[in-house]
Design a protein around this motif. Sequence first.
Motif, PDB file in Angstrom:
ATOM      1  N   HIS A 123       6.354 -43.987  57.135  1.00 27.31           N
ATOM      2  CA  HIS A 123       4.995 -43.439  56.949  1.00 27.31           C
ATOM      3  C   HIS A 123       5.462 -41.828  56.664  1.00 27.31           C
ATOM      4  O   HIS A 123       4.761 -41.236  55.556  1.00 27.31           O
ATOM      5  N   VAL A 124       6.406 -41.401  57.547  1.00 18.73           N
ATOM      6  CA  VAL A 124       6.781 -40.068  57.559  1.00 18.73           C
ATOM      7  C   VAL A 124       7.617 -39.751  56.106  1.00 18.73           C
ATOM      8  O   VAL A 124       7.427 -38.928  55.371  1.00 18.73           O
ATOM      9  N   VAL A 125       8.483 -40.901  55.586  1.00 15.92           N
ATOM     10  CA  VAL A 125       9.144 -40.784  54.354  1.00 15.92           C
ATOM     11  C   VAL A 125       8.264 -40.685  53.292  1.00 15.92           C
ATOM     12  O   VAL A 125       8.234 -39.792  52.405  1.00 15.92           O
ATOM     13  N   LEU A 126       7.116 -41.537  53.346  1.00 19.41           N
ATOM     14  CA  LEU A 126       6.163 -41.491  51.977  1.00 19.41           C
ATOM     15  C   LEU A 126       5.394 -40.113  52.134  1.00 19.41           C
ATOM     16  O   LEU A 126       5.143 -39.617  51.070  1.00 19.41           O
ATOM     17  N   ASP A 127       5.188 -39.717  53.271  1.00 21.68           N
ATOM     18  CA  ASP A 127       4.428 -38.439  53.446  1.00 21.68           C
ATOM     19  C   ASP A 127       5.162 -37.435  52.619  1.00 21.68           C
ATOM     20  O   ASP A 127       4.634 -36.433  51.990  1.00 21.68           O
ATOM     21  N   LEU A 128       6.671 -37.341  52.959  1.00 23.74           N
ATOM     22  CA  LEU A 128       7.543 -36.457  52.666  1.00 23.74           C
ATOM     23  C   LEU A 128       7.695 -36.536  50.874  1.00 23.74           C
ATOM     24  O   LEU A 128       7.600 -35.571  50.149  1.00 23.74           O
ATOM     25  N   HIS A 129       7.611 -37.925  50.556  1.00 27.51           N
ATOM     26  CA  HIS A 129       7.883 -38.239  48.933  1.00 27.51           C
ATOM     27  C   HIS A 129       6.663 -37.729  48.425  1.00 27.51           C
ATOM     28  O   HIS A 129       6.893 -37.144  47.328  1.00 27.51           O
ATOM     29  N   ARG A 130       5.510 -37.915  48.705  1.00 32.94           N
ATOM     30  CA  ARG A 130       4.288 -37.557  48.084  1.00 32.94           C
ATOM     31  C   ARG A 130       3.507 -36.196  48.282  1.00 32.94           C
ATOM     32  O   ARG A 130       3.211 -35.514  47.375  1.00 32.94           O
ATOM     33  N   LYS A 139       1.041 -31.929  47.258  1.00 30.63           N
ATOM     34  CA  LYS A 139       0.810 -32.837  46.234  1.00 30.63           C
ATOM     35  C   LYS A 139       0.923 -32.053  45.163  1.00 30.63           C
ATOM     36  O   LYS A 139       1.316 -32.693  44.007  1.00 30.63           O
ATOM     37  N   VAL A 140       0.207 -30.806  44.861  1.00 27.14           N
ATOM     38  CA  VAL A 140       0.383 -29.898  43.812  1.00 27.14           C
ATOM     39  C   VAL A 140       1.755 -29.842  43.546  1.00 27.14           C
ATOM     40  O   VAL A 140       2.120 -29.757  42.172  1.00 27.14           O
ATOM     41  N   ILE A 141       2.397 -29.229  44.468  1.00 27.35           N
ATOM     42  CA  ILE A 141       3.945 -29.111  44.334  1.00 27.35           C
ATOM     43  C   ILE A 141       4.714 -29.999  43.582  1.00 27.35           C
ATOM     44  O   ILE A 141       5.456 -30.144  42.529  1.00 27.35           O
ATOM     45  N   THR A 142       4.604 -31.322  44.274  1.00 23.40           N
ATOM     46  CA  THR A 142       5.338 -32.524  43.867  1.00 23.40           C
ATOM     47  C   THR A 142       4.742 -32.968  42.264  1.00 23.40           C
ATOM     48  O   THR A 142       5.501 -33.555  41.217  1.00 23.40           O
ATOM     49  N   GLY A 143       3.461 -32.812  41.913  1.00 23.56           N
ATOM     50  CA  GLY A 143       3.167 -33.128  40.835  1.00 23.56           C
ATOM     51  C   GLY A 143       3.592 -32.204  39.844  1.00 23.56           C
ATOM     52  O   GLY A 143       4.013 -32.854  38.492  1.00 23.56           O
ATOM     53  N   ILE A 144       3.556 -30.919  40.148  1.00 23.18           N
ATOM     54  CA  ILE A 144       4.304 -29.935  39.083  1.00 23.18           C
ATOM     55  C   ILE A 144       5.789 -30.336  38.823  1.00 23.18           C
ATOM     56  O   ILE A 144       6.329 -30.407  37.853  1.00 23.18           O
ATOM     57  N   SER A 145       6.354 -30.647  39.972  1.00 23.45           N
ATOM     58  CA  SER A 145       7.843 -30.949  40.004  1.00 23.45           C
ATOM     59  C   SER A 145       8.383 -32.220  39.123  1.00 23.45           C
ATOM     60  O   SER A 145       9.113 -32.157  38.434  1.00 23.45           O
ATOM     61  N   CYS A 146       7.356 -33.125  39.288  1.00 24.29           N
ATOM     62  CA  CYS A 146       7.376 -34.435  38.743  1.00 24.29           C
ATOM     63  C   CYS A 146       7.152 -34.159  36.903  1.00 24.29           C
ATOM     64  O   CYS A 146       8.039 -34.675  36.218  1.00 24.29           O
ATOM     65  N   SER A 147       6.315 -33.283  36.525  1.00 23.48           N
ATOM     66  CA  SER A 147       6.083 -32.964  35.421  1.00 23.48           C
ATOM     67  C   SER A 147       7.268 -32.197  34.585  1.00 23.48           C
ATOM     68  O   SER A 147       7.672 -32.593  33.664  1.00 23.48           O
ATOM     69  N   ILE A 148       7.820 -31.216  35.560  1.00 24.95           N
ATOM     70  CA  ILE A 148       9.083 -30.667  35.006  1.00 24.95           C
ATOM     71  C   ILE A 148      10.249 -31.497  34.793  1.00 24.95           C
ATOM     72  O   ILE A 148      11.048 -31.337  33.887  1.00 24.95           O
ATOM     73  N   PHE A 149      10.467 -32.485  35.638  1.00 29.43           N
ATOM     74  CA  PHE A 149      11.505 -33.456  35.532  1.00 29.43           C
ATOM     75  C   PHE A 149      11.564 -33.948  34.315  1.00 29.43           C
ATOM     76  O   PHE A 149      12.319 -34.503  33.892  1.00 29.43           O
ATOM     77  N   LEU A 150      10.332 -34.530  33.777  1.00 23.90           N
ATOM     78  CA  LEU A 150       9.921 -35.247  32.513  1.00 23.90           C
ATOM     79  C   LEU A 150      10.767 -34.218  31.536  1.00 23.90           C
ATOM     80  O   LEU A 150      11.513 -34.920  30.777  1.00 23.90           O
ATOM     81  N   LEU A 203       7.135 -40.524  34.951  1.00 25.94           N
ATOM     82  CA  LEU A 203       6.073 -40.688  34.242  1.00 25.94           C
ATOM     83  C   LEU A 203       5.086 -41.656  35.187  1.00 25.94           C
ATOM     84  O   LEU A 203       3.880 -41.322  35.085  1.00 25.94           O
ATOM     85  N   THR A 204       5.402 -42.685  35.711  1.00 26.41           N
ATOM     86  CA  THR A 204       4.428 -43.256  36.574  1.00 26.41           C
ATOM     87  C   THR A 204       4.026 -42.632  37.790  1.00 26.41           C
ATOM     88  O   THR A 204       2.994 -42.927  38.301  1.00 26.41           O
ATOM     89  N   GLY A 205       4.911 -41.726  38.243  1.00 28.81           N
ATOM     90  CA  GLY A 205       4.826 -41.187  39.435  1.00 28.81           C
ATOM     91  C   GLY A 205       3.452 -39.904  39.347  1.00 28.81           C
ATOM     92  O   GLY A 205       2.860 -39.793  39.959  1.00 28.81           O
ATOM     93  N   LEU A 206       3.144 -39.600  38.039  1.00 28.91           N
ATOM     94  CA  LEU A 206       2.287 -38.705  37.569  1.00 28.91           C
ATOM     95  C   LEU A 206       0.665 -39.512  37.981  1.00 28.91           C
ATOM     96  O   LEU A 206      -0.088 -38.520  38.196  1.00 28.91           O
ATOM     97  N   THR A 207       0.803 -40.747  38.016  1.00 27.87           N
ATOM     98  CA  THR A 207      -0.510 -41.330  38.351  1.00 27.87           C
ATOM     99  C   THR A 207      -0.983 -41.024  39.801  1.00 27.87           C
ATOM    100  O   THR A 207      -2.189 -41.087  39.682  1.00 27.87           O
ATOM    101  N   TRP A 208      -0.201 -40.718  40.462  1.00 22.55           N
ATOM    102  CA  TRP A 208      -0.761 -40.475  42.033  1.00 22.55           C
ATOM    103  C   TRP A 208      -1.100 -38.911  42.101  1.00 22.55           C
ATOM    104  O   TRP A 208      -1.600 -38.588  43.004  1.00 22.55           O
ATOM    105  N   SER A 209      -0.591 -38.259  41.306  1.00 18.87           N
ATOM    106  CA  SER A 209      -0.701 -36.797  41.143  1.00 18.87           C
ATOM    107  C   SER A 209      -1.999 -36.304  40.414  1.00 18.87           C
ATOM    108  O   SER A 209      -2.778 -35.345  40.732  1.00 18.87           O
TER     109      SER A 209
END
Length: 387
Positions: A123-130, A139-150, A203-209
């Motif tokens: 649960h902690v790992v998932l919270d850190l991941h998302r 959530k905003v930071i990981t969403g932006i970083s995921c977009s940058i990674f693309l 790309l699929t990770g953006l679905t949760w962001s």
Amino acid sequence: MKKIIGWLHLWLGLASGLVVLVVALTGSLLVFEKELEPLLSPRFHYVEAPAGEARPLSMDLLARKVLQRHQPYRLYDIDIEEAPDRSVIFTLQKSKDDRLAVAVNQYTGQIIQTVDEERRFFHVVLDLHRYLCMGTAGKVITGISCSIFLVLVLTGLVLWWPRRNSRRQRLRIKWNASWKRLNWDLHAVLGFYMHIILFLIALTGLTWSYQWMNNLIFYAFDGKPAVKITPPVATPATGHHYAYMDRMLATTDSILAYRGPVRIRFAEKPGQAVTVSRQNRDAAISNVTSFLYFREGSGQLVKTRLYEAESRGMKARRVVYPIHTGSLLGWPTKILALIASLIAASLPVTGLYIWLHRKKKTSRQKVHRQDRSPLLRKDSVSFPAGI
């Protein structure tokens, strides 16, 4: 153009590198969450299955035991694995941030262990991941970083693209080279071989962001945005039927007659039905799940939502999770996802070393040019006699 792309790749990588490192490392753990969690907490997840054809106790009886022990919590969901040596996991909830996970021996009714759901390892790992353990801001930071990674994957591919006379060099790692060259190969060559998988995972990770990304899937396959699915209205029975949970499970076994774990999710709002889902482990791909809705207290079937009857958009949306986690086709794709996640975690490290080495080299060249300047060299200047 390549200079511009190189500049973009560098600074976007520096801006998102730390987040990519954290998300990739936690993602590599989550790939094998289902397999690792029972191994990390065997006492919580395993029981000694009795010899012969011993049957589990009534689910209603187990639920009453759990609720009596943990008042004033209420039932949130129940996870039932198909293996006979697995415990039944009850999740209890007092508030949104106050949940307990209770492991129960279904053969004896013994409460094995109770843990805080928020403190469970995965649960902690998932919270850190998302969310980076930062809630909405994370959530905003990981969403932006995921977009940058693309963007980094695409720009990295352009920078990697070899000329005709250097294709072999760009396709293999020179293990006996200097550390500088080896580091570059680990960054560029490994990144190239995994770029398609990394692109799909990001790309699929953006679905949760982003909700627009989720809607895009439904627009593409159904021609309309996603519709929020809630349990149908079903007023709880006033006089509770004896062992109504057992009745629900018997109906589930009859309608969804395939192998797979069962989850009972209780209504969060008054007047909603109880949701029972079963994942089909006999299916060719992962995350093929059907849902049944029952009236609380009586176990009367209210509605069915079978996977076969889902829209194309919903079926496509169901594939997003197994693509993202690598569970689409079982162990082969999981191993690929694990390797890709570890390589993704290494890219910010090797990329940072490349940048620091070039920065150091540029500084040395600048100092060297200054030392060679005629204005600074003593032997190039004519001094008057006596000086």
